[in-house]
Every structure is written in structure tokens, then in C-alpha cells.
Design a protein around this motif. Structure first.
Motif, short mmCIF file in Angstrom:
data_model
loop_
_atom_site.label_atom_id
_atom_site.label_comp_id
_atom_site.label_asym_id
_atom_site.label_seq_id
_atom_site.Cartn_x
_atom_site.Cartn_y
_atom_site.Cartn_z
N LEU A 164 37.56 34.90 41.99
CA LEU A 164 37.86 36.17 41.26
C LEU A 164 39.13 36.68 41.73
N TYR A 165 40.16 35.33 41.70
CA TYR A 165 41.43 35.58 41.45
C TYR A 165 42.26 36.94 40.86
N ASN A 166 42.10 37.70 39.96
CA ASN A 166 42.68 39.16 40.07
C ASN A 166 42.87 40.01 40.94
N LEU A 167 41.76 39.25 41.86
CA LEU A 167 41.14 40.47 42.85
C LEU A 167 42.07 41.81 43.75
N SER A 185 41.66 32.51 51.68
CA SER A 185 43.36 32.54 51.11
C SER A 185 43.59 32.43 50.58
N THR A 186 43.26 31.75 49.45
CA THR A 186 43.76 31.84 48.21
C THR A 186 43.81 32.51 47.12
N MET A 187 43.65 33.87 47.48
CA MET A 187 43.50 34.87 46.65
C MET A 187 44.48 35.73 46.94
N THR A 188 45.27 35.34 46.05
CA THR A 188 46.62 36.29 47.00
C THR A 188 47.06 36.89 46.32
N ASN A 189 46.81 37.78 45.33
CA ASN A 189 46.41 39.19 44.57
C ASN A 189 46.44 40.00 45.43
N LEU A 190 45.23 40.28 46.60
CA LEU A 190 43.96 40.04 46.61
C LEU A 190 45.16 41.35 48.28
C1 LIG Z 1 46.90 37.49 40.47
O1 LIG Z 1 47.08 38.13 39.23
C2 LIG Z 1 48.38 37.82 38.29
C3 LIG Z 1 47.57 38.82 36.76
O2 LIG Z 1 47.07 39.09 36.41
C4 LIG Z 1 47.37 35.84 37.83
O3 LIG Z 1 48.53 35.70 36.88
C5 LIG Z 1 47.72 35.61 38.44
O4 LIG Z 1 46.61 34.03 37.86
C6 LIG Z 1 46.20 35.64 39.88
N1 LIG Z 1 46.82 35.01 40.90
C7 LIG Z 1 46.04 34.02 41.60
C8 LIG Z 1 46.73 33.08 42.80
O5 LIG Z 1 45.31 34.20 40.61
#
Ligand SMILES: *[C@@H]1O[C@H](CO)[C@@H](O)[C@H](O)[C@H]1NC(C)=O
Ligand SMILES: *[C@@H]1O[C@H](CO)[C@@H](O)[C@H](O)[C@H]1NC(C)=O
Ligand SMILES: *[C@@H]1O[C@H](CO)[C@@H](O)[C@H](O)[C@H]1NC(C)=O
Ligand SMILES: *[C@@H]1O[C@H](CO)[C@@H](O)[C@H](O)[C@H]1NC(C)=O
Ligand SMILES: *[C@@H]1O[C@H](CO)[C@@H](O)[C@H](O)[C@H]1NC(C)=O
Ligand SMILES: *[C@@H]1O[C@H](CO)[C@@H](O)[C@H](O)[C@H]1NC(C)=O
Ligand SMILES: *[C@@H]1O[C@H](CO)[C@@H](O)[C@H](O)[C@H]1NC(C)=O
Ligand SMILES: *[C@@H]1O[C@H](CO)[C@@H](O)[C@H](O)[C@H]1NC(C)=O
Ligand SMILES: *[C@@H]1O[C@H](CO)[C@@H](O)[C@H](O)[C@H]1NC(C)=O
Ligand SMILES: *[C@@H]1O[C@H](CO)[C@@H](O)[C@H](O)[C@H]1NC(C)=O
Ligand SMILES: *[C@@H]1O[C@H](CO)[C@@H](O)[C@H](O)[C@H]1NC(C)=O
Ligand SMILES: *[C@@H]1O[C@H](CO)[C@@H](O)[C@H](O)[C@H]1NC(C)=O
Length: 527
Positions: A164-167, A185-190
Motif C-alpha cells: 500500500l505504497y500510497n498510504l 521502511s519503504t512506505m515513504t508516504n506514511l
Molecule cells: C507516494 O505517493 C505518490 C503519490 O501517490 C506516489 O506517486 C509515490 O509512488 C508514492 N511513494 C512511494 C515510495 O511509493
């Protein structure tokens, strides 16, 4: 001209057919969801949810975009029940679903994973909702916010949650989730993570979190790695609660977390010095109760600090007086440490403190006169100095505590009732237990216009109970287990305010009921 008209008409009628087919299906699915929750039919009676703008009277809680929905199931309109699997047939058209405290039961239906464009899912506060977090949920990669807290969800946090990389927000606290915290650690939007108060066991797991976090709650997760090994990566953190874990090590390096506003780590097995705290300029709330911090407390000048809890550590030496004059400080707890005194600084006599509650019990070497403090305590309502060496010798300056209403001086070095307190007319409750020095009760010169409760348990008071004739508001008097007390002071039976008199465990030989005057207010006498 003609042909273009025909084209427009054809296009309109085709699209109308397509829309109404889907709309009927979606409306049917929504009604199933509503009926399963025993919702009031009046609020969910529409037939076509894709007509814009949404008819709120037909589908209460459903907001429509262009062919999309956001649903808020409201507790005032439904009785409760399971989340019907029909929710899944809304497919990519459902963008947001909120079901907070609506008595959901059963389990999360697998069909929820069909909601491929869902960006916000909040299902919380439903204590009868059990079952696991469906593993397919991690395919809903449009999710930016997932909140499943305060339910009764079991099983583990999906190990591939980082799909869930947008979380941005992941809130799973207060369930019965077991297993470990997956590597995130890779969930850098969290920015916000809460997995606290589950049944997670991370004793043999190193928790890895992204540096993007602003708010982190890891309460009671059985974590046993060094705290700073985790936090030296989450450099932007603003709020941290790591209470009830077996963190080890010190907080050395914490001064790099310059944006911290809350640092809460009760029962965290932390040790070492707390001095770096003084450089966290934005700190509003510090709670390090029940750890093994040692050494002295540094002078502080933290403009936003409202609550400081240093209780149950091994801190010692002189408590800097500046602590009492943090510009916004309301609650200060230094209980059960090894402080020896509170520093005196005559410059503070002219300062006004914002402190409302001061708790210092259990500092068994802490000396000083009551109130121990200098300065102007215009907001102080409660002070507990029990089990310290506080005395009733005159303080360097008379107390300025105009709203103090609760005072506890049990087990202190006061030798009788502290006369200095008779000027603090705001007091409503005084407790002085466990002082065994034998003193004649005539030494207890209690004169308080507003005092309602006076508690004197296990004292060396000798002779009669105390004279309360100058306490016109006293409602409860407890003088128990004072084995030198042999009689009841007449004022106790003549008071017009006293309703409860507790005198058990004394040596009062007999009690003459005729001694109560006709107008006595007493409703309960416990010998
Ligand atoms: C964080 O969110 C953005 C916008 O939704 C997305 O483009 C990006 O891939 C996400 N970052 C990661 C590390 O997944
Ligand atoms: C999933 O969505 C599709 C397309 O909207 C629908 O045809 C299908 O019935 C849905 N499946 C479930 C299990 O809800
Ligand atoms: C977690 O709990 C489930 C039952 O809810 C159990 O089957 C499973 O073995 C537990 N897992 C761990 C790692 O304790
Ligand atoms: C921590 O969680 C365990 C269950 O894993 C529970 O038994 C215990 O009471 C919790 N402790 C606190 C302080 O809440
Ligand atoms: C977590 O994942 C990252 C990236 O894949 C990796 O570098 C790191 O070593 C992992 N942490 C642990 C404790 O395995
Ligand atoms: C963070 O802490 C870990 C463990 O204490 C240490 O190995 C690492 O070097 C630290 N990293 C930084 C950037 O300070
Ligand atoms: C702290 O917050 C400020 C203001 O929001 C921001 O500009 C700064 O980058 C933050 N510092 C860190 C280390 O994240
Ligand atoms: C405390 O800090 C403020 C600014 O944050 C400053 O104006 C004030 O002089 C400082 N007080 C002391 C006693 O250092
Ligand atoms: C506490 O302070 C007293 C008096 O200064 C000292 O004798 C004692 O060793 C200290 N105890 C601890 C545990 O630091
Ligand atoms: C204490 O502060 C209050 C309000 O700021 C003020 O009215 C009062 O005069 C001060 N008293 C003393 C003794 O400084
Ligand atoms: C109580 O107040 C009176 C008048 O304000 C003052 O004269 C007296 O010294 C005070 N007593 C104590 C013990 O502070
Ligand atoms: C207490 O003092 C009074 C006089 O102040 C005296 O009459 C009485 O005997 C004394 N009581 C005791 C138990 O010493």
C-alpha cells in the motif's frame, strides 16, 4: 446539422441506458448494505444513486461524484449488523467508506477487496467486528488512509502491507492483532502509524519504519530494540507514544528530533540522562513515568510545554526552580524520584506560574518548607507533597496560591497542622495521614472557610479529635486509626455542615449520642 442532432440524441439515449443499468445495481447493493445494518428505510429509499447531484434525502450518507460514491454510515441511522458482501459490487466506483461505531459485527467481507479505487477506508469502534484483516486488502493500492482501530480484529498485520505504497495514514490500534510489525521502511508516504494496544510480539523482530513518519504510536507492542535505533531514522517525528515496551538504551540523540511535540514513553525500560530534552523547543507533552532515568533535571525553557511527567525514575539532586515557570506548564509530576530539594531563586518571587497540578509524593529525601515554592501560583489547584521531608517552617515568602483546593501532606515532616496554610482560604480538601509524632490535638489549629474534607489517618494526634469550629463548610471529617485519640471534640458534634464523621480505630471509650445538638447536620457516624 440534422445528422449531428441525431448523433447527439443517440449518444444520450445509449449512455442513459448504460447509466441506469449500473445505477439500479448500485442502488440495490447499497440497499442490501443498509438492510443488513437494520437501517431506517426512510433514509435509504432512492432508486438511482448516479443521478447528480446526490439526493441526500434518498440515500443519507452517500455522496456522489461523477459515477463515484463516498459512503458514511452513521450511527444515528443504523442499528447494527454485518457489512454485507454486496458492498463489493460497487467495485471501482466506491472511493471512500466510513463506518465508525455503528455496531458492525461479523467479519470484513472479502468482497471489500473489489473496491479497487478506494482511497479512504475507516472501520473503527465496532467491538463486535472480528475476523482477520483480509490479506487481499493490500491490493487496494489507491488507499491513502486505512483506519481499522478499536474493533476486535484478529490474526496478523498483512506481511505485505508495504504494497500500500500510497498510504499516508495507517491506524490499527486497539484490536487483538498478533504477530509482528511488518517491515514498513519503504512506505515513504506514511506520516501516521498506530498499531498500539494489540497483542503484537516483537521481541525477536526489529521494527523498521519509514523516515516520513510524523506521528507514531507503538504502545504495548512487546518491542525490545534500542529506542534510538528506531527514532534516529524518523527525524521529522512530531508525536511519539512508545509506552509499555521493553525499549532499551538511552534517549541520546533525541535532540535531532527537532519537531517533537509529544514524547510519551511510560514503562519503557529507558535509562541514562534526560538532559537533551531541554533542546526540544516545540515539546508540549513529556511523559517518561516509570523508567530508570538518572542524574539531574536540566533547567528548562520550553515555550509550549503543558505537561511534564517525570515520576518513578531515579532523578535526583536539586530540581531547578525554572521548571515551575515554563510559560504554559499546567501539570508537573516528579513523584517517586530522589530529589533532595527544589532550588530557590529570589527572582522567581516576581514571576507568575501557570501550574495547575503539582505532584511530588515519594521523594523521600526532598526537604523544604511548605509550600516549597516561591512565586505566584495563580492557577495551582492541587499539590501533593506526601512522603517527602517537607516541613511546616515558614517559607522564604508567604504562599501565593489563591485557588489551591487540594493539598496532601501525608508522611511528611510537618509537626502539627501547618499554620501557614490557614491563609490559603481556597482549600477544600486537606489530607495529612501517617504522621506518627505525638502531638496534642490542640496543636491542630484548623481554620478554613471553604474546607469540605479533612482526612487525618494514622496520626500521632493525642487527646480529642480536632477542633473544627472554625471550618464552617466541613462536610467530611476522617480521623481514623489514631491510637492516642480518646475523645470526640464537642465541635464535631455541633457542626452545622458536617455530614460524615469517621472515627474508627481510635481509643474513644464511649460516645454519648445526646451530645449532638438538635441542629447537627450529621447523617453518618462511623466509630
Ligand atoms: C507516494 O505517493 C505518490 C503519490 O501517490 C506516489 O506517486 C509515490 O509512488 C508514492 N511513494 C512511494 C515510495 O511509493
Ligand atoms: C466486483 O466488481 C465487479 C465490477 O464492478 C462486479 O462485476 C463483481 O460482481 C464484483 N464482485 C464482488 C465479489 O462483489
Ligand atoms: C494469531 O492468532 C490466530 C488466531 O486468531 C492464531 O491462529 C495464530 O496462530 C496467531 N499467530 C501468532 C503468530 O501468534
Ligand atoms: C499489553 O497487552 C497485553 C496483551 O498482549 C495485555 O495483557 C496487557 O494488559 C497490556 N498492557 C497494558 C499496560 O495495557
Ligand atoms: C526492511 O526493509 C528494508 C528495505 O527493503 C531493508 O533495507 C531493511 O534491512 C529491512 N529491515 C529489517 C529489520 O529487516
Ligand atoms: C541509529 O541508531 C542505530 C542503533 O543505535 C545506530 O546503529 C545507527 O548508526 C544510528 N544512525 C544514525 C543516523 O544515527
Ligand atoms: C520541522 O518542521 C518544519 C516546519 O514544518 C519543517 O520545515 C522542517 O523541515 C521540519 N524538520 C524536520 C527535521 O523534519
Ligand atoms: C526563554 O525563552 C524565551 C524565548 O523562547 C526567551 O525570550 C527567554 O528569555 C528565555 N528565558 C530564560 C529564563 O532563559
Ligand atoms: C538518593 O539521595 C540520597 C540523598 O542524597 C542518597 O543518599 C541516596 O543514595 C540516593 N539514592 C539513589 C537510589 O540514588
Ligand atoms: C499574582 O498574579 C496575579 C495575576 O497575574 C496578580 O494579580 C497578583 O498581584 C500577583 N501577586 C503577587 C504577590 O505577585
Ligand atoms: C496570613 O495573612 C495575614 C494577613 O494577610 C498575615 O499577616 C499573616 O502573616 C499570614 N500568615 C502566614 C502564616 O502567612
Ligand atoms: C492537650 O493540651 C491541653 C491544653 O492545651 C491539656 O488540657 C490536655 O491535657 C492535653 N492533652 C494531652 C493528651 O496531652
Amino acid at each position: 446539422m440534422k445528422s449531428s442532432h441525431v448523433f447527439v440524441l443517440l449518444w444520450l439515449s445509449f449512455s442513459h441506458v448504460a447509466l441506469s443499468t449500473l445505477a439500479t445495481d448500485d442502488a440495490a447493493a447499497l440497499k442490501k448494505v443498509w438492510q443488513a445494518l437494520a437501517g431506517n428505510a426512510l433514509y435509504w429509499k432512492g432508486t438511482d444513486v448516479r443521478v447528480k447531484p446526490c439526493n441526500a434525502a434518498d440515500f443519507t450518507g452517500v455522496a456522489c461524484g461523477s459515477g463515484t460514491y463516498s459512503i458514511v454510515l452513521s450511527r444515528t441511522l443504523v442499528t447494527g449488523g454485518p457489512l454485507d458482501p454486496a458492498i463489493g459490487s460497487l467495485g471501482p466506483r466506491l472511493l471512500s467508506l466510513t463506518a465508525q461505531a455503528i455496531n458492525l459485527n461479523g467479519q470484513l467481507p472479502l468482497s471489500i477487496c473489489n473496491l479497487t479505487n478506494l482511497n479512504q477506508l475507516t472501520i473503527s469502534g465496532n467491538p463486535s467486528l472480528g475476523g482477520v484483516i483480509p490479506s487481499c486488502l493490500t491490493s487496494l493500492t489507491a488507499l491513502t488512509s486505512l483506519t481499522l482501530s478499536n474493533n476486535k480484529l484478529t490474526g496478523g498485520i498483512p506481511s505485505d502491507i508495504s504494497s500500500l505504497y500510497n498510504l499516508k495514514t495507517l491506524i490499527l490500534g486497539f484490536n487483538v492483532l498478533n504477530g509482528t510489525i511488518p517491515n514498513m521502511s519503504t512506505m515513504t508516504n506514511l506520516t501516521s502509524l498506530d498499531v498500539g494496544y494489540n497483542w503484537l510480539i516483537n521481541t525477536n523482530n526489529v521494527v523498521s519504519l519509514p523516515s516520513s513518519l510524523l506521528s507514531l504510536i507503538l504502545t504495548n507492542c512487546s518491542i525490545s530494540q534500542p529506542l534510538m535505533g528506531l527514532l534516529n531514522n524518523t527525524i521529522s517525528l512530531q508525536k511519539f507514544n512508545g509506552a509499555y515496551n521493553h525499549w532499551s538504551g538511552t534517549i541520546s540523540g533525541i535532540s535531532s528530533l527537532v519537531n517533537l511535540t509529544i514524547f510519551s514513553c511510560r514503562v519503557c525500560s529507558l535509562s541514562g540522562s534526560m538532559s537533551e530534552i531541554s533542546s526540544l523547543a516545540l515539546l508540549g507533552n513529556l511523559d517518561i513515568n516509570t523508567n530508570s532515568f538518572a542524574g539531574v533535571v536540566p533547567p528548562l525553557n520550553l515555550s509550549f510545554l503543558t505537561s511534564l511527567n517525570l515520576g518513578f525514575n531515579n532523578l535526583g539532586g536539586i530540581l531547578p526552580p525554572s521548571i515551575f515557570f515554563q510559560p504554559m506548564l499546567s501539570t508537573l509530576d516528579i513523584s517517586s524520584n530522589n530529589f533532595t530539594s527544589i532550588g530557590f531563586d529570589s527572582s522567581h518571587v516576581s514571576l507568575t506560574s501557570t501550574l495547575a497540578t503539582f505532584s511530588a509524593p515519594g521523594n523521600k529525601y526532598l526537604t523544604g518548607s511548605i509550600p516549597l515554592l516561591v512565586g505566584n501560583y495563580t492557577k495551582l489547584t492541587s499539590m501533593d507533597l506526601s512522603f517527602t521531608l517537607a516541613t511546616d517552617t515558614a517559607p522564604p515568602y508567604p504562599p501565593s496560591m489563591p485557588v489551591l483546593n487540594s493539598l496532601t501532606l501525608s508522611g511528611t515532616a510537618v509537626s502539627s497542622f501547618p499554620a501557614v496554610l490557614n491563609n490559603v482560604t481556597s482549600l477544600t480538601s486537606i489530607t495529612i495521614n501517617n504522621i506518627f509524632t505525638v502531638v496534642n490535638s490542640s496543636m491542630y489549629q484548623v481554620a478554613h472557610p471553604n474546607l469540605r474534607t479533612l482526612t487525618l489517618y494514622a496520626n500521632g494526634i493525642a487527646g480529642s479529635t480536632v477542633d473544627i469550629s472554625r471550618c464552617p463548610s466541613l462536610a467530611t471529617l476522617e480521623i481514623t486509626t489514631c491510637t492516642n485519640i480518646v475523645s470526640i471534640h464537642p465541635s464535631n458534634l455541633q457542626s452545622q455542615s458536617l455530614t460524615t464523621l469517621r472515627l474508627s480505630g481510635n481509643k474513644i471509650a464511649s460516645f454519648d449520642p445526646t451530645a449532638t445538638v438538635g441542629s447537627s447536620s450529621l447523617t453518618s457516624i462511623d466509630l
